[in-house]
Design an enzyme around this catalytic site. Structure first.
Site, PDB file in Angstrom:
ATOM      1  N   ASN A 136       2.509   1.317   4.176  1.00 20.41           N
ATOM      2  CA  ASN A 136       2.837   0.063   4.878  1.00 20.41           C
ATOM      3  C   ASN A 136       2.615   0.181   6.384  1.00 20.41           C
ATOM      4  OD1 ASN A 136       5.750  -2.171   5.267  1.00 20.41           O
ATOM      5  ND2 ASN A 136       3.623  -2.707   5.036  1.00 20.41           N
TER       6      ASN A 136
ATOM      7  N   CYS B 126       0.877  -1.178   0.000  1.00 22.58           N
ATOM      8  CA  CYS B 126       0.000   0.000   0.000  1.00 22.58           C
ATOM      9  C   CYS B 126       0.911   1.224   0.000  1.00 22.58           C
ATOM     10  CB  CYS B 126      -0.980  -0.016   1.173  1.00 22.58           C
ATOM     11  SG  CYS B 126      -0.206   0.016   2.796  1.00 22.58           S
TER      12      CYS B 126
ATOM     13  N   ASP C  77      -7.899   3.968   1.506  1.00 19.98           N
ATOM     14  CA  ASP C  77      -6.933   4.339   2.536  1.00 19.98           C
ATOM     15  C   ASP C  77      -7.649   4.922   3.761  1.00 19.98           C
ATOM     16  OD1 ASP C  77      -4.899   5.377   3.967  1.00 19.98           O
ATOM     17  OD2 ASP C  77      -4.171   6.742   2.420  1.00 19.98           O
TER      18      ASP C  77
ATOM     19  N   CYS D 207      -1.016   0.801   7.390  1.00 16.97           N
ATOM     20  CA  CYS D 207      -2.463   0.566   7.581  1.00 16.97           C
ATOM     21  C   CYS D 207      -2.935  -0.662   6.800  1.00 16.97           C
ATOM     22  CB  CYS D 207      -3.269   1.797   7.165  1.00 16.97           C
ATOM     23  SG  CYS D 207      -2.892   3.271   8.133  1.00 16.97           S
ATOM     24  N   ARG D 208      -3.125  -0.503   5.494  1.00 17.06           N
ATOM     25  CA  ARG D 208      -3.793  -1.566   4.733  1.00 17.06           C
ATOM     26  C   ARG D 208      -2.934  -2.800   4.493  1.00 17.06           C
ATOM     27  NH1 ARG D 208      -5.257   2.249  -0.126  1.00 17.06           N
ATOM     28  NH2 ARG D 208      -3.270   3.110   0.618  1.00 17.06           N
ATOM     29  N   SER D 209      -1.672  -2.622   4.081  1.00 15.89           N
ATOM     30  CA  SER D 209      -0.872  -3.817   3.750  1.00 15.89           C
ATOM     31  C   SER D 209      -0.482  -4.634   4.991  1.00 15.89           C
ATOM     32  CB  SER D 209       0.341  -3.478   2.881  1.00 15.89           C
ATOM     33  OG  SER D 209       1.182  -2.538   3.474  1.00 15.89           O
TER      34      SER D 209
HETATM   35  P1  4NP Z   1      -1.550   2.862   4.056  1.00 16.69           P
HETATM   36  O1  4NP Z   1      -2.069   4.265   4.630  1.00 16.69           O
HETATM   37  O2  4NP Z   1      -1.083   3.146   2.647  1.00 16.69           O
HETATM   38  O3  4NP Z   1      -2.760   1.995   4.086  1.00 16.69           O
HETATM   39  O4  4NP Z   1      -0.437   2.421   4.990  1.00 16.69           O
HETATM   40  C1  4NP Z   1      -1.311   5.433   4.599  1.00 16.69           C
HETATM   41  C2  4NP Z   1      -0.451   5.710   5.621  1.00 16.69           C
HETATM   42  C3  4NP Z   1       0.267   6.894   5.603  1.00 16.69           C
HETATM   43  C4  4NP Z   1       0.123   7.782   4.551  1.00 16.69           C
HETATM   44  C5  4NP Z   1      -0.724   7.486   3.514  1.00 16.69           C
HETATM   45  C6  4NP Z   1      -1.447   6.305   3.539  1.00 16.69           C
HETATM   46  N1  4NP Z   1       0.840   9.023   4.551  1.00 16.69           N
HETATM   47  O5  4NP Z   1       0.644   9.813   3.629  1.00 16.69           O
HETATM   48  O6  4NP Z   1       1.635   9.260   5.451  1.00 16.69           O
END
Ligand code: 4NP
Length: 156
Positions: A14, A11, A126, A16-18
């Site tokens: 790395n 994702c 997200d 939240c989702r992954s």
């Molecule tokens: P993820 O979520 O892609 O599901 O881990 C996010 C975590 C942090 C950010 C974006 C998405 N960020 O922009 O910091």
């Protein structure tokens, strides 16, 4: 035993989702007694959170479902595209970026994880900027459905 198959969950951050997808995959492998047949990891497209543990809301969601999981965020590397059999993105933006990064002729199949969702909800959005946990639970449930359907698809 045949050589292990391998899956990398991607994702943006790395955190939240992954990590949720990786934890769900490991748990479903255990339920199916397949944990020795697979190498599983997760990684980020971006570098912002490298070295960090998953978001507290992601960990709460994983724990609430009785799954033990630890991970430190890492960024995807060129090598990953030849090390892993399957690389799973979570949304269309992830897929565009994976296709852009993939070295020509590399082995990994790049797959939108939610394309396996039997309930037809293919985008795992997200939840990072959400106030609460709801988007994390929705992500968890989408991962459970899609990963079960993916593993079922390999039986044929
Ligand atoms: P993820 O979520 O892609 O599901 O881990 C996010 C975590 C942090 C950010 C974006 C998405 N960020 O922009 O910091």
């Amino acid at each position: 035993m045949a050589t292990k198959q391998s899956a990398l969950f991607i994702c943006l951050g790395n955190i939240c989702r992954s990590p949720i997808a990786e934890a769900v995959f490991q748990n479903i492998l255990k339920e199916r007694d397949l944990q020795n047949d697979w190498h599983v990891d997760s990684a980020a497209l971006g570098s912002w959170h490298v070295g960090k543990s998953p978001d507290r809301r992601a960990m709460n969601t994983i724990k609430r479902h009785g799954i033990e999981y630890r991970h430190k965020a890492r960024q995807i590397q060129k090598d990953d595209f030849n090390q892993f059999d399957y690389i799973f993105g979570k949304d269309e933006e992830n897929m565009r970026e994976l296709k852009r990064l993939a070295p020509t002729g590399s082995k990994a199949k790049l797959i939108l994880l939610g394309s396996f969702d039997p309930e037809g909800d293919p985008i795992i959005r997200d939840p990072y900027y959400d106030d609460g946990d709801e988007g994390f639970e929705k992500c968890f449930q989408q991962c459970v459905r899609s990963i079960n359907a993916f593993l079922d698809s390999l039986k044929n």
